[in-house]
Design an enzyme around this catalytic site. Sequence first.
Site, PDB file in Angstrom:
ATOM      1  CD  GLU A 101     -70.245  79.094  32.083  1.00  0.00           C
ATOM      2  OE1 GLU A 101     -71.157  78.410  32.543  1.00  0.00           O
ATOM      3  OE2 GLU A 101     -70.404  79.867  31.097  1.00  0.00           O
ATOM      4  CB  CYS A 128     -69.207  76.109  29.763  1.00  0.00           C
ATOM      5  SG  CYS A 128     -69.603  77.571  28.760  1.00  0.00           S
TER       6      CYS A 128
END
Length: 201
Positions: A101, A128
């Site tokens: 991510e 993330c």
Amino acid sequence: MDVKGKDEIVQLNGNHSECLTKKRQDYLEWPEYFMAVAFLSAQRSKDPNSQVGACIVNQENKIVGIGYNGMPNGCDDDLLPWSRSADNKLDTKYPYVCHAELNAIMNKNSADVKGCSIYVALFPCNECAKLIIQAGIKDVIYLSDKYHDTPEMTASRRLLNLAGVTYKQFKPKQGRIVIDFNSINHSDLKSTNGFANVQSP
């Protein structure tokens, strides 16, 4: 005389023929396509245990960022550990590795990713989740939530909920997507329903 098949209609008029071919019905739909891109990106990962990919998509169904888990740019990944466990945490991968991510957000090819969706193989961890929220991504589409009960995932859901970021599990319509590099060279292609392609002379 008309010769009709499921995917094609051929009209024969004397020495001339006209072929009306219908579009394929087994093409990838957008969600399958974007998740497949995430999984293909994951094949770039050098992690021996977990290969994770992410794909960021805007409201026009355009891919604006992809990424996979790996060590930071400029850091020799032969000199850093890839272990999941060790007596000293510094001898594991966790203090060093960048998640998919993060890399997808950093690799974006647009000014920002506000209002976008992110397709990712694993539900994002709390770190993330922070990045997703700060980047303005509006929803998360994930495939696996196998670490659901860990503190990191509990914290992640709490953060996403507070920020109003929606998340939903991806339910694939098929278990496998095969990429065949040789398919483009097949001279006598058949449609998936078994009918040969009909061509005008």
